[in-house]
Design an enzyme around this catalytic site. Sequence first.
Site, PDB file in Angstrom:
ATOM      1  N   VAL A   7     -95.004-146.138   3.452  1.00 39.89           N
ATOM      2  CA  VAL A   7     -94.744-146.931   4.605  1.00 39.89           C
ATOM      3  C   VAL A   7     -95.904-147.957   4.440  1.00 39.89           C
ATOM      4  O   VAL A   7     -97.229-147.808   4.254  1.00 39.89           O
ATOM      5  CB  VAL A   7     -95.340-146.152   5.675  1.00 39.89           C
ATOM      6  CG1 VAL A   7     -95.474-147.209   6.921  1.00 39.89           C
ATOM      7  CG2 VAL A   7     -94.238-145.165   6.113  1.00 39.89           C
ATOM      8  N   GLY A   8     -95.388-149.214   4.290  1.00 40.41           N
ATOM      9  CA  GLY A   8     -96.463-150.400   3.909  1.00 40.41           C
ATOM     10  C   GLY A   8     -96.737-151.346   5.254  1.00 40.41           C
ATOM     11  O   GLY A   8     -95.861-150.813   6.251  1.00 40.41           O
ATOM     12  N   ASP A 109    -101.935-145.716  -0.477  1.00 35.28           N
ATOM     13  CA  ASP A 109    -100.861-146.423  -1.236  1.00 35.28           C
ATOM     14  C   ASP A 109    -101.437-146.705  -2.707  1.00 35.28           C
ATOM     15  O   ASP A 109    -100.792-146.632  -3.617  1.00 35.28           O
ATOM     16  CB  ASP A 109    -100.494-147.671  -0.766  1.00 35.28           C
ATOM     17  CG  ASP A 109    -101.752-148.462  -0.337  1.00 35.28           C
ATOM     18  OD1 ASP A 109    -102.790-148.103   0.110  1.00 35.28           O
ATOM     19  OD2 ASP A 109    -101.746-149.793  -0.230  1.00 35.28           O
ATOM     20  N   ARG A 110    -102.795-147.190  -2.971  1.00 30.31           N
ATOM     21  CA  ARG A 110    -103.221-147.339  -4.025  1.00 30.31           C
ATOM     22  C   ARG A 110    -103.636-146.120  -4.985  1.00 30.31           C
ATOM     23  O   ARG A 110    -103.524-146.168  -6.126  1.00 30.31           O
ATOM     24  CB  ARG A 110    -104.676-148.118  -3.900  1.00 30.31           C
ATOM     25  CG  ARG A 110    -104.635-149.336  -2.983  1.00 30.31           C
ATOM     26  CD  ARG A 110    -105.915-150.078  -2.442  1.00 30.31           C
ATOM     27  NE  ARG A 110    -106.647-150.326  -3.854  1.00 30.31           N
ATOM     28  CZ  ARG A 110    -107.845-150.692  -3.713  1.00 30.31           C
ATOM     29  NH1 ARG A 110    -108.695-150.623  -2.713  1.00 30.31           N
ATOM     30  NH2 ARG A 110    -108.412-151.035  -5.048  1.00 30.31           N
TER      31      ARG A 110
END
Length: 541
Positions: A7-8, A109-110
């Site tokens: 999910v971004g 996310d990273r």
Amino acid sequence: MLLAVDVGNTQTHLGAFREDELVEHWRFATVRDSTADELGAALRNLLALRGLGFDDLHASILSTTVPQLSHEWEHCADRYLGHQMTVVAPGLKTGMPIRMENPRELGPDRLVNAVAAYERFQGPCIVVDFGTANTFDVVSGAGEYLGGIIALGIEISLEALTERAARLPKVDLEEPRSLIGKSTIARPSTRSTTCSRSPACASSTIATATPNIGGMRSLADSWELGGVRIPNRVVLAPLAGIGNWFVRLQAKRHGAGLVVSEMVSSFAIHHRNERTLRELLRVHPEEHPLAIQLFGHDPEVMRSAAARVAETGADLIDLNMGCPVPKVCKTGAGAALLEDPVRAVELARAAREGSGLPVTVKLRTSRAQGDRKGVELAFRLVEDAGVAGLTLHPRAASQRHQGEPAYALVRELVERLPVPVLVSGGLRDAERVRRAWSQTGAEAVMLARGSLGNPWLFAELLGRRSARPTRDEVLDELDWVIRCAVDHLGPDRAARYLRKFYPWYAERLHAGRAVQDALQRASTIAEARAVLHRPRLPAAA
């Protein structure tokens, strides 16, 4: 299979893995206030489009940069998938040491990017991720996360530059003509690319970024609408009472990039009307990409109908908010919705939530001349309902097809909205289409009555042909239409139904009134064919 959810801030990516193999993947816009049930409905429909179901997913993992959606996805997995979703968060053992002062500050996310990159390359690497923010993450040869950089995303930078530099206009994100610029004034962007609430923002960004060789727009360029790839910018409009599967397939045969069905009653679908389901929701496998257009006034009925449409394999849902026909408007549907923006937004939101598909809307500028309620509604549909795109027929509903279209209003929406805007209305021939395309800066053109009996218009606009169709081509095309109509309706109903088609082709054959009258009197397909295949059709006087 394992479901991986990323999910971004702008988009959500889903992947279904069997062992180490990615077997299916999907993408849709991130909506921050989505509920677990809405996410479950979207996931169900995406799986169904690939012949899968919840039972095929035995495990799931989530990485999200939107904290409020973490609980919703976990609840979705628990309720619909029947298992606990693994969430990438502080405390999860990934096997990668994090050499930061406070490892808990590292975004999931990273971390996921870094672990995946090291797994793939098995050595030191820098991972670059272009998104709302651009991130650069460094991994050592020993598989340690060393740190990184967070920078402004490209579009945020463009926005800031436009706001702070008074003489620099907004420009499209596209391939430049050359590395070294020869001017500081580029063509202004045809639309803004920021929208805080719209789940269509990501797809509009992609459409804006489509490269144009030499900096010139072309109707043959591909683009994206709600994440659906469209091969060119010439679209078949919804044609009431006409746009069934074979009319749409005909447009595709001649080059249409996207086709839209005739409008279908949401109530008829909801109540499982047999003829509606059998005939109006019939989809040919070669039509895609395809949008099914719905009309109605009840949000819950629309939600139900949209879910059923998703099961047909449609790629998008379009909503009619411009039909001027009194029997439609008196129910509160069609152009009546231009004066009921709250209901219009509820309908669009219900269609999106019920189907899990991108939703677009076709509307008029107003119901009666003298106001611009349709233009005002367009903004609410994007901001509050999250529609993926809009088509504007720039006439009042009361004008029907009379008067010159107000293309300047299309241009206004193009420049101010963050989603693709299509233009419709008055596009009767190639010259008018190209003029409207140029004047409005629209993402695509939608052909309606101009394509009736003239499917060659699609090919002409795409530069695939320039010659008028020959007599034999017209007859062969009409014969194909007749065969399809018989397949669709049976010979008796087809004989009556085709009477509306004959005048369009007779005009291209320059057939006289006697021929037209004979075709209208023909009670069987055989009689109509006998008229059409006379040695020489009598010409018009």
